[in-house]
Design an enzyme around this catalytic site. Structure first.
Site, mmCIF file in Angstrom:
data_model
loop_
_atom_site.group_PDB
_atom_site.id
_atom_site.type_symbol
_atom_site.label_atom_id
_atom_site.label_comp_id
_atom_site.label_asym_id
_atom_site.label_seq_id
_atom_site.Cartn_x
_atom_site.Cartn_y
_atom_site.Cartn_z
ATOM 1 N N CYS A 66 24.137 11.139 -3.605
ATOM 2 C CA CYS A 66 23.598 12.062 -4.590
ATOM 3 C C CYS A 66 23.032 11.072 -5.755
ATOM 4 C CB CYS A 66 24.563 13.026 -4.902
ATOM 5 S SG CYS A 66 25.726 12.676 -6.002
ATOM 6 N N CYS B 50 18.647 13.511 -3.197
ATOM 7 C CA CYS B 50 17.967 12.409 -3.467
ATOM 8 C C CYS B 50 17.448 11.805 -2.133
ATOM 9 C CB CYS B 50 18.667 11.422 -4.141
ATOM 10 S SG CYS B 50 20.187 10.997 -3.124
ATOM 11 N N CYS C 254 16.557 7.460 -0.290
ATOM 12 C CA CYS C 254 17.222 6.692 0.876
ATOM 13 C C CYS C 254 16.770 6.437 2.120
ATOM 14 C CB CYS C 254 18.251 8.204 1.535
ATOM 15 S SG CYS C 254 19.717 7.643 2.216
#
Length: 137
Positions: free
Chosen positions: A11, A85, A89
């Site tokens: 996150c 998020c 990534c």
């Protein structure tokens, strides 16, 4: 899948959702799963309301520290679970990517964090069942 699956929870601040998820996974799966968590913009400390909420269910995450998301952590994980998020990534073929849409507990009190905690537990329980089922195949 290797004998021990590895799961990375990601996150933004690695201070609430991902820390609670990692706490639940470690508690529920024990040494059957390698647990990691990280954030794209890690905070200075874990959210105190998340620590309190987890303490209420017997899981201590007070000693955890937010960590920065690295390419190596993603590469070394079988499951990559993002919580707000996903764009930050990195993507590697062969990984199981899941995006869990969960409310952010940042800046919220314990009463608002409890339902987030409970939703995370439900999702982690389902993840453990999936990992165990794949291991038996």
């Amino acid at each position: 899948m290797p004998a021990t699956a590895s799961v990375l929870f990601v996150c933004v601040h690695n201070a609430g959702r991902s820390q609670m998820a990692a706490g639940f996974l470690g508690h529920l799966a024990g040494d059957r799963v390698e647990v990691r968590s990280a954030g794209s913009l890690p905070a200075d400390r874990v959210n105190p309301a998340a620590v309190e909420a987890m303490s209420e269910v017997g899981i201590d995450i007070a000693d955890q520290r937010p960590k920065v998301l690295t390419t190596e952590a993603v590469q070394g994980s079988d499951y990559v679970i993002t919580m707000g998020c996903g764009d930050a990534c990195p993507y590697f073929p062969g990984k199981e990517y899941l995006d869990w849409t969960l409310e952010d507990p940042a800046g919220q009190g314990i009463d608002a964090v409890r339902p987030i905690r409970d939703e995370i537990r439900t999702r982690v329980e389902a993840l453990v069942a999936e990992i165990d089922a794949k291991r038996r195949q």
